[in-house]
Write an enzyme that holds these catalytic residues in place. Sequence first.
Site, mmCIF file in Angstrom:
data_model
loop_
_atom_site.group_PDB
_atom_site.id
_atom_site.type_symbol
_atom_site.label_atom_id
_atom_site.label_comp_id
_atom_site.label_asym_id
_atom_site.label_seq_id
_atom_site.Cartn_x
_atom_site.Cartn_y
_atom_site.Cartn_z
ATOM 1 N N HIS A 1 0.645 -0.971 -0.369
ATOM 2 C CA HIS A 1 0.207 0.499 -0.012
ATOM 3 C C HIS A 1 1.125 1.339 0.246
ATOM 4 C CE1 HIS A 1 -2.629 3.119 2.397
ATOM 5 N NE2 HIS A 1 -3.344 3.125 0.745
ATOM 6 N N HIS B 1 -7.983 8.057 -3.823
ATOM 7 C CA HIS B 1 -8.114 7.212 -3.526
ATOM 8 C C HIS B 1 -9.528 6.439 -4.856
ATOM 9 C CE1 HIS B 1 -6.738 7.018 0.244
ATOM 10 N NE2 HIS B 1 -6.330 5.483 -0.194
ATOM 11 N N ARG C 1 -20.729 8.846 22.010
ATOM 12 C CA ARG C 1 -20.367 8.701 23.572
ATOM 13 C C ARG C 1 -21.837 8.688 23.961
ATOM 14 N NH1 ARG C 1 -21.058 7.691 28.167
ATOM 15 N NH2 ARG C 1 -19.668 8.653 29.417
ATOM 16 N N CYS D 1 -16.593 16.021 24.120
ATOM 17 C CA CYS D 1 -17.670 15.685 25.816
ATOM 18 C C CYS D 1 -16.494 15.800 26.674
ATOM 19 C CB CYS D 1 -17.041 13.594 25.755
ATOM 20 S SG CYS D 1 -17.985 13.570 27.123
ATOM 21 N N TYR E 1 -21.270 16.284 34.828
ATOM 22 C CA TYR E 1 -20.918 16.791 33.765
ATOM 23 C C TYR E 1 -20.718 18.488 34.633
ATOM 24 C CZ TYR E 1 -21.611 13.475 30.440
ATOM 25 O OH TYR E 1 -21.130 12.929 29.933
HETATM 26 C C1 HEM Z 1 -2.567 6.354 -1.356
HETATM 27 C C2 HEM Z 1 -5.146 1.833 -2.121
HETATM 28 C C3 HEM Z 1 -6.454 1.561 1.756
HETATM 29 C C4 HEM Z 1 -4.377 5.521 3.247
HETATM 30 C C5 HEM Z 1 -3.179 5.161 -1.855
HETATM 31 C C6 HEM Z 1 -2.477 4.920 -3.305
HETATM 32 C C7 HEM Z 1 -3.390 3.474 -3.431
HETATM 33 C C8 HEM Z 1 -3.873 2.929 -2.696
HETATM 34 C C9 HEM Z 1 -3.509 2.623 -5.075
HETATM 35 C C10 HEM Z 1 -1.871 5.353 -3.955
HETATM 36 C C11 HEM Z 1 -2.557 6.099 -5.123
HETATM 37 C C12 HEM Z 1 -2.591 7.559 -6.000
HETATM 38 O O1 HEM Z 1 -0.691 7.753 -5.667
HETATM 39 O O2 HEM Z 1 -2.262 7.122 -6.826
HETATM 40 C C13 HEM Z 1 -6.182 1.866 -1.423
HETATM 41 C C14 HEM Z 1 -6.224 0.084 -1.363
HETATM 42 C C15 HEM Z 1 -7.195 0.170 0.457
HETATM 43 C C16 HEM Z 1 -6.329 1.396 0.340
HETATM 44 C C17 HEM Z 1 -6.346 -0.315 -2.452
HETATM 45 C C18 HEM Z 1 -7.634 -0.400 0.985
HETATM 46 C C19 HEM Z 1 -7.930 -2.191 0.454
HETATM 47 C C20 HEM Z 1 -6.425 2.984 1.873
HETATM 48 C C21 HEM Z 1 -6.413 3.983 4.332
HETATM 49 C C22 HEM Z 1 -6.242 4.817 4.354
HETATM 50 C C23 HEM Z 1 -5.465 4.510 3.301
HETATM 51 C C24 HEM Z 1 -7.619 2.666 4.975
HETATM 52 C C25 HEM Z 1 -6.292 5.773 5.438
HETATM 53 C C26 HEM Z 1 -6.382 4.766 6.844
HETATM 54 C C27 HEM Z 1 -3.651 6.381 2.289
HETATM 55 C C28 HEM Z 1 -2.963 7.372 2.454
HETATM 56 C C29 HEM Z 1 -2.425 7.508 0.703
HETATM 57 C C30 HEM Z 1 -2.944 6.293 -0.143
HETATM 58 C C31 HEM Z 1 -2.041 8.995 3.142
HETATM 59 C C32 HEM Z 1 -1.457 8.880 -0.065
HETATM 60 C C33 HEM Z 1 0.128 8.093 0.024
HETATM 61 C C34 HEM Z 1 1.332 9.109 -0.451
HETATM 62 O O3 HEM Z 1 0.687 10.052 -1.710
HETATM 63 O O4 HEM Z 1 1.866 9.195 -0.068
HETATM 64 N N1 HEM Z 1 -3.627 3.786 -1.762
HETATM 65 N N2 HEM Z 1 -6.003 2.908 0.526
HETATM 66 N N3 HEM Z 1 -5.198 4.040 1.976
HETATM 67 N N4 HEM Z 1 -3.193 5.658 0.650
HETATM 68 FE FE1 HEM Z 1 -4.322 4.061 0.347
HETATM 69 N N1 MTE Z 2 -28.529 12.071 24.304
HETATM 70 C C1 MTE Z 2 -28.733 10.926 24.967
HETATM 71 N N2 MTE Z 2 -30.094 10.619 24.690
HETATM 72 N N3 MTE Z 2 -28.262 10.259 25.691
HETATM 73 C C2 MTE Z 2 -26.870 10.064 25.526
HETATM 74 O O1 MTE Z 2 -26.058 8.812 26.472
HETATM 75 N N4 MTE Z 2 -24.225 11.631 25.820
HETATM 76 C C3 MTE Z 2 -24.515 13.066 25.715
HETATM 77 C C4 MTE Z 2 -24.428 13.316 24.356
HETATM 78 N N5 MTE Z 2 -25.923 13.545 24.103
HETATM 79 C C5 MTE Z 2 -26.374 11.230 25.330
HETATM 80 C C6 MTE Z 2 -26.815 11.799 24.559
HETATM 81 C C7 MTE Z 2 -23.424 13.324 25.966
HETATM 82 S S1 MTE Z 2 -22.499 13.268 27.138
HETATM 83 C C8 MTE Z 2 -22.122 13.815 24.388
HETATM 84 S S2 MTE Z 2 -20.421 14.561 24.787
HETATM 85 C C9 MTE Z 2 -22.948 13.487 23.798
HETATM 86 O O2 MTE Z 2 -24.285 13.362 23.516
HETATM 87 C C10 MTE Z 2 -22.137 12.936 22.298
HETATM 88 O O3 MTE Z 2 -22.904 12.825 20.994
HETATM 89 P P1 MTE Z 2 -22.460 11.807 19.541
HETATM 90 O O4 MTE Z 2 -22.897 10.869 20.612
HETATM 91 O O5 MTE Z 2 -23.136 11.972 18.923
HETATM 92 O O6 MTE Z 2 -21.010 12.459 20.025
#
Ligand code: HEM
Ligand code: MTE
Length: 427
Positions: A40, A65, A139, A186, A323
């Site tokens: 990746h 992506h 939460r 929160c 709170y």
């Molecule tokens: C870059 C595929 C999941 C973060 C890329 C690139 C591909 C790719 C092909 C290069 C794109 C380009 O430059 O043209 C995939 C596939 C995934 C996946 C097939 C899942 C199966 C993820 C996830 C994240 C992620 C879950 C973040 C949580 C990144 C980042 C880059 C990147 C940050 C940029 C890297 C750079 O340019 O330095 N990915 N990706 N990817 N992907 Fe993914």
């Molecule tokens: N409202 C209901 N009915 N029940 C809950 O438990 N949690 C509160 C508030 N509203 C709560 C609620 C608390 S403490 C927070 S910080 C926020 O919802 C969180 O919202 P989120 O879960 O959408 O991030």
Amino acid sequence: APRYPRYTREEVGRHRLPQDRVWVTHGTEVFDVTDFVELHPGGADKILLAAGGALEPFWALYAVHSQPHVLELLREYKVGELSPEEAPPAAAAAGDPFAGDPPRHPGLRVNSQKPFNAEPPAELLAERFLTPNELFFTRNHLPVPAVDPGSYRLRVEGPGGRALSLSLPELRSRFPKHEVTATLQCAGNRRAEMSQVRPVKGLPWDIGAISTARWGGARLRDVLLHAGFEEEREGEWHVCFEGLDADAGGAPYGASIPYGRAVSPAADVLLAYEMNGEELPRDHGFPVRVVVPGVVGARSVKWLRRVAVSPAESPSHWQQNDYKGFSPCVDWDTVDYKTAPAIQELPVQSAITHPRPGAAVPAGELTVKGYAWSGGGRPVVRVDVSLDGGRTWRVARLSGERPPPGRAWAWVLWELQAPVAAGAELE
Ligand code: HEM
Ligand code: MTE
């Protein structure tokens, strides 16, 4: 076309580590990407954050992506199709009040399963200004109520106004839709760090009990004025909210805000039915929740069933006996909740999302990133960063929205590039 086996989301969720094979979903398709993890371009650690669940919320954070070649590449790893969602288990039959809770993304960092409390991975938190709904922190104090939108009614009542009972279509059509970008935080955000100083009771949140969304709904003000409540009221008045979630004794979750904030056009308090352009997800209050911008998340009551104007604050446990803030000399055995006011506006906050504590960073140019936010609609004017424990400082670059004065409801993201010498310890 080949026929693929069908898998439930739960089965996909069991494939989170290379030794169990790494599975992800996109749309209704299931992929085994174990052999791609090390290839990746974004790194193995990043891809593993989505393991066992949907790719979409993560790809929403990284626009690289959204190119055809990425989907083509993914197609090679297809192993199955998602089976049509199984009916949620009947809560009573299972004898577990949480059995009817909705499915969640396995990439969330869970602090408690029942009730469900979880945050997005810290390193992703500030990658994008709006948090994808699937990764927004959750939460919950109680089980998630199952609400039938057809029979849902919101009651509005109290002295000085006529009682209303609003269906969802009425709430949507009778009042203009108002949109607000607001961060919810929160009160317990970063408690894990507080506990390193001195143990604190409560969920061990890392830096992710905070997220930002664009909320859409009716203004609470418009609904109150429609019910005949006046803009100005003599004396002390509050607007109390009740949720449809209730504890074993039948007491609903509840909270209140001062009347002035509820009717102020500048306070932007919403009865929200949309989150980032989608219907409110079940975990975030479907079908209607309160959003009180700039105020502790606890007042933004989810699954809203009742709005009541009252001379007293909400009698709820969460308004009266939780709170609130106290002196460090007070502890759980000596606390008298009546002596402190309920928290409303929160103070300023800033956290580093990258690099994480204890991380080894290569010598050269380092990027430090994070979020900063203040309660009360006060804008963050500057973020100063020190890499040497506070001896010298640099000013970070801020990004975000430019809000009207006094209405900075959303966080800013900040970033700083700084040179790092080999072998240096950064604090
Ligand atoms: C870059 C595929 C999941 C973060 C890329 C690139 C591909 C790719 C092909 C290069 C794109 C380009 O430059 O043209 C995939 C596939 C995934 C996946 C097939 C899942 C199966 C993820 C996830 C994240 C992620 C879950 C973040 C949580 C990144 C980042 C880059 C990147 C940050 C940029 C890297 C750079 O340019 O330095 N990915 N990706 N990817 N992907 Fe993914
Ligand atoms: N409202 C209901 N009915 N029940 C809950 O438990 N949690 C509160 C508030 N509203 C709560 C609620 C608390 S403490 C927070 S910080 C926020 O919802 C969180 O919202 P989120 O879960 O959408 O991030």
